[in-house]
Design an enzyme around this catalytic site. Structure first.
Site, mmCIF file in Angstrom:
data_model
loop_
_atom_site.group_PDB
_atom_site.id
_atom_site.type_symbol
_atom_site.label_atom_id
_atom_site.label_comp_id
_atom_site.label_asym_id
_atom_site.label_seq_id
_atom_site.Cartn_x
_atom_site.Cartn_y
_atom_site.Cartn_z
ATOM 1 N N TYR A 151 1.837 0.951 6.875
ATOM 2 C CA TYR A 151 3.086 1.679 7.036
ATOM 3 C C TYR A 151 3.848 1.135 8.249
ATOM 4 O O TYR A 151 3.272 0.570 9.183
ATOM 5 C CB TYR A 151 2.816 3.165 7.256
ATOM 6 C CG TYR A 151 2.548 3.969 6.005
ATOM 7 C CD1 TYR A 151 2.189 3.367 4.808
ATOM 8 C CD2 TYR A 151 2.646 5.357 6.024
ATOM 9 C CE1 TYR A 151 1.949 4.117 3.666
ATOM 10 C CE2 TYR A 151 2.402 6.122 4.895
ATOM 11 C CZ TYR A 151 2.051 5.492 3.717
ATOM 12 O OH TYR A 151 1.817 6.242 2.591
ATOM 13 N N ASP A 159 -6.285 10.880 1.346
ATOM 14 C CA ASP A 159 -5.059 11.223 2.068
ATOM 15 C C ASP A 159 -5.014 12.677 2.521
ATOM 16 O O ASP A 159 -4.581 12.972 3.630
ATOM 17 C CB ASP A 159 -3.831 10.952 1.191
ATOM 18 C CG ASP A 159 -3.491 9.480 1.108
ATOM 19 O OD1 ASP A 159 -3.906 8.725 1.997
ATOM 20 O OD2 ASP A 159 -2.815 9.088 0.142
ATOM 21 N N ARG A 160 -5.408 13.610 1.653
ATOM 22 C CA ARG A 160 -5.188 15.031 1.919
ATOM 23 C C ARG A 160 -6.517 15.780 1.943
ATOM 24 O O ARG A 160 -7.245 15.802 0.958
ATOM 25 C CB ARG A 160 -4.254 15.627 0.851
ATOM 26 C CG ARG A 160 -2.869 15.001 0.847
ATOM 27 C CD ARG A 160 -1.945 15.618 -0.188
ATOM 28 N NE ARG A 160 -2.416 15.426 -1.563
ATOM 29 C CZ ARG A 160 -2.277 14.304 -2.251
ATOM 30 N NH1 ARG A 160 -1.712 13.241 -1.695
ATOM 31 N NH2 ARG A 160 -2.705 14.227 -3.497
ATOM 32 N N GLU A 215 10.882 9.046 -0.493
ATOM 33 C CA GLU A 215 9.638 9.481 0.140
ATOM 34 C C GLU A 215 9.562 8.877 1.538
ATOM 35 O O GLU A 215 10.126 7.815 1.797
ATOM 36 C CB GLU A 215 8.409 9.038 -0.664
ATOM 37 C CG GLU A 215 8.216 9.772 -1.973
ATOM 38 C CD GLU A 215 6.877 9.445 -2.621
ATOM 39 O OE1 GLU A 215 6.453 10.218 -3.489
ATOM 40 O OE2 GLU A 215 6.254 8.421 -2.269
ATOM 41 N N ASP A 265 11.004 4.153 -2.120
ATOM 42 C CA ASP A 265 11.125 4.477 -3.543
ATOM 43 C C ASP A 265 9.796 4.135 -4.195
ATOM 44 O O ASP A 265 9.475 2.965 -4.382
ATOM 45 C CB ASP A 265 12.269 3.689 -4.178
ATOM 46 C CG ASP A 265 12.468 4.019 -5.662
ATOM 47 O OD1 ASP A 265 11.497 4.460 -6.315
ATOM 48 O OD2 ASP A 265 13.579 3.815 -6.164
#
Length: 469
Positions: free
Chosen positions: A402, A151-152, A277, A294
């Site tokens: 998503y 992800d990062r 989030e 959540d």
């Protein structure tokens, strides 16, 4: 005829031919002069043609129309004064959802130069809609796509391209260095929020019209993160929600009010036992509603609504038609967190209509597959699981991911209401498929009050790719 007469006759004929030739040359010169005068006179006259380009200069939108005159291009410009998006309209009444875009990025990327991405979202100005996405600094079917399930990383950037187009180096523009992001247009310019840096000290960089205008430092030093969908703008102010703290416990949540790229106000939510989030936010009648994820203990979605002064209300969607993933089977809901299968989650959205709610959700209760829209006429406030409309978007046998909301303002559509829209990420590759990479394409839909159809619009790429073998 004697010799003198012959000479006179020949001379006369030559003179006549010479005079005719002179007249023709004079006529040719006059014709060229008239033609040149017409072309010169038309240079400053705007004419209609088929190609228009929008550029942005000094906070003024400029419509440039290319006019083709005798194989020469001239540019006629007409300035359009920027006006802040009002955001005061209510959501349009709708009966279903019409397909708006599909980029087919993974299918095209098997042979074309397409970015490895995740977290795509859509946002619209008063002139256009754009797809924004977080790249991995790599292309599909290339060695640098290896390991992009992460992800990062310092290689991730926020970029954008015209909605419906596969994101490639040839049609995309750089927006920000980011592994978490949001963006929106206030009617004058684009605001981008890009978060990058280490988990224990990330910083959000705010840009307005491409220029850094402000920064927000992680205040809990625990993975500062934001929406992964558009922020919401009302009367020249834009609003975004950020989270800092544990993903599986009580964290800290703040709303930021931003004007021309500068934070002018913020408030921390007093929300014990809530978890927010990746909020999906939209303006409705001058206020902002956000529906979030959540990741701690709720299989229904938390919401926060607030006015332009950041006075807020909080709650959970009460419906027994649960919106998160994973989740239990539909049953009795709660206006607080539903703890059954409540851990973990996925970014999602809903649209509130009075006491009713349109709920977007995966078809599967346990995996990110399939997608559907469900209308629960009492679901915002009541806990039963009855609903009156269900529209298929992606079959349960195909991957989703998503999802998030965006709106089209009246300044774009010409309607007298705010058009609700949503996008769905179609994740492909790792961890569910046998590839070295993780990426996705996207589809989007907008609400209409006319005929619609349920179907399946999957990603459709055949895997694995050459690089995976």
């Amino acid at each position: 005829m004697n010799p003198n007469q012959k000479i006179i006759t020949i001379g006369s004929i030559c003179m006549v031919v010479g005079i005719i030739s002179l007249i023709l040359q004079i006529g040719n010169i006059i014709s060229i002069w008239v033609s040149h005068s017409i072309q010169t006179g038309n240079q400053n006259q705007p004419e209609t043609c088929n190609q228009s380009i929008i550029t942005y200069e000094n906070n003024t939108w400029v419509n440039q129309t290319y006019v083709n005159i005798s194989n020469t291009n001239f540019v006629a410009e007409q300035a359009v004064a920027p006006v802040a998006l009002a955001g005061n309209s209510s959501l349009c009444p709708i009966s279903g959802w019409a397909i708006y875009s599909k980029d087919n990025g993974i299918r095209i990327g098997s042979r074309g130069d397409v970015f490895v991405i995740r977290e795509p979202f859509i946002s619209c100005s008063h002139l256009e809609c754009r797809t924004l996405f977080l790249t991995q600094g790599a292309l599909l079917n290339d060695k640098h796509s290896n390991g992009t399930v992460k992800d990062r990383s310092p290689y991730r950037t926020l970029m954008s391209c015209p909605v419906g187009e596969a994101p490639s180096p040839y049609n995309s523009r750089f927006e920000s260095v980011a592994w978490s992001a949001s963006a929106c247009h206030d009617g004058i310019s684009w605001l981008t929020v890009g978060i990058s840096g280490p988990d224990n000290g990330a910083v959000a960089v705010l840009k307005y019209n491409g220029i850094i205008t402000d920064t927000i430092k992680s205040w809990r030093n625990n993975i500062l993160r934001t929406q992964e969908s558009e922020c919401a703008c009302v009367n020249g102010s834009c609003f975004t929600v950020m989270t800092d703290g544990p993903s599986n416990g009580q964290a800290s949540y703040k709303i930021f009010k931003i004007e021309k790229g500068k934070v002018v106000k913020s408030v921390e939510l007093n929300a014990p036992n809530y978890h927010y989030e990746e909020c999906s936010c939209y303006p409705d009648a001058g206020e902002i509603t956000c529906v979030c994820r959540d990741n701690w203990h709720g299989s229904n979605r938390p919401w926060v609504s607030f006015n332009q002064n950041l006075e807020y209300q909080i709650g959970y969607i009460c419906s027994g038609v649960f919106g998160d993933n994973p989740r239990p089977n539909d049953g009795t809901g709660s206006c607080g967190p539903v703890s059954s299968n409540g851990a973990y989650g996925v970014k999602g959205f809903s649209f509130k209509y009075g006491n009713g709610v349109w709920i977007g959700r995966t078809k599967s209760t346990s995996s990110r597959s399939g997608f559907e829209m469900v209308w629960d006429p009492n679901g915002w406030t009541e806990t039963d699981s009855s609903f009156s409309v269900k529209q298929d978007i992606v079959a349960i046998t195909d991957w989703s991911g998503y999802s998030g909301s965006f709106v089209q303002h009246p300044e774009l559509t010409g309607l007298d209401c705010m058009r609700p829209c949503f996008w769905v990420e179609l994740i492909r590759g790792r961890p569910k498929e046998n590839t070295i990479w993780t990426s996705g394409s996207s589809i989007s839909f907008c609400g209409v009050n006319s005929d619609t159809v349920g179907w399946s619009w999957p990603d459709g790429a055949e895997l694995p790719f050459t690089i995976d073998k």
